[in-house]
Design an enzyme around this catalytic site. Structure first.
Site, PDB file in Angstrom:
ATOM      1  N   LEU A  65     -59.683 -13.577  47.785  1.00 23.66           N
ATOM      2  CA  LEU A  65     -60.727 -14.355  47.106  1.00 23.66           C
ATOM      3  C   LEU A  65     -60.088 -15.288  46.092  1.00 23.66           C
ATOM      4  CD1 LEU A  65     -63.753 -11.963  46.545  1.00 23.66           C
ATOM      5  CD2 LEU A  65     -63.550 -13.896  48.096  1.00 23.66           C
ATOM      6  N   HIS A  66     -59.373 -16.284  46.593  1.00 25.88           N
ATOM      7  CA  HIS A  66     -58.729 -17.274  45.751  1.00 25.88           C
ATOM      8  C   HIS A  66     -59.283 -18.640  46.084  1.00 25.88           C
ATOM      9  CE1 HIS A  66     -55.948 -14.303  44.267  1.00 25.88           C
ATOM     10  NE2 HIS A  66     -55.775 -13.885  45.516  1.00 25.88           N
ATOM     11  N   ALA A  67     -59.360 -19.509  45.084  1.00 25.08           N
ATOM     12  CA  ALA A  67     -59.780 -20.906  45.220  1.00 25.08           C
ATOM     13  C   ALA A  67     -61.002 -21.092  46.109  1.00 25.08           C
ATOM     14  CB  ALA A  67     -58.605 -21.764  45.673  1.00 25.08           C
TER      15      ALA A  67
END
Length: 88
Positions: free
Chosen positions: A16-18
């Site tokens: 769950l990045h960017a």
């Protein structure tokens, strides 16, 4: 008012990045109800806040716990869990 909880395994290769965090936070906000997300066993944060979601540092394959409260909470969490479990 009903409360609901779901566990999901994050499928995105980058966790769950960017972009995946932004897509998830928008979807959580669109439910119109308070939704939280936490690493399994961790403290929950506001799922509609991109910054809060990013602070969790969720990696691919990690289990998260979603909670929501309100009419339609079960259906909303089904949609959000499905979003997290898709590899997009």
């Amino acid at each position: 008012m009903s409360a609901a909880e779901r566990t999901a395994v994050v499928a995105s290769e980058v966790g769950l990045h960017a972009r995946p965090a932004a897509v998830f936070a928008r979807a959580a906000k669109a439910t119109g109800m308070p939704v939280t997300i936490a690493l399994d066993g961790g403290d929950p944060v506001d799922a509609a806040s991109v910054l809060s979601v990013l602070t969790l540092g969720v990696e691919s394959g990690q289990r998260v716990v979603l909670r929501a409260e309100g009419d339609g909470a079960e259906a909303a969490l089904d949609r959000l869990a499905s979003l997290l479990e898709s590899a997009e």
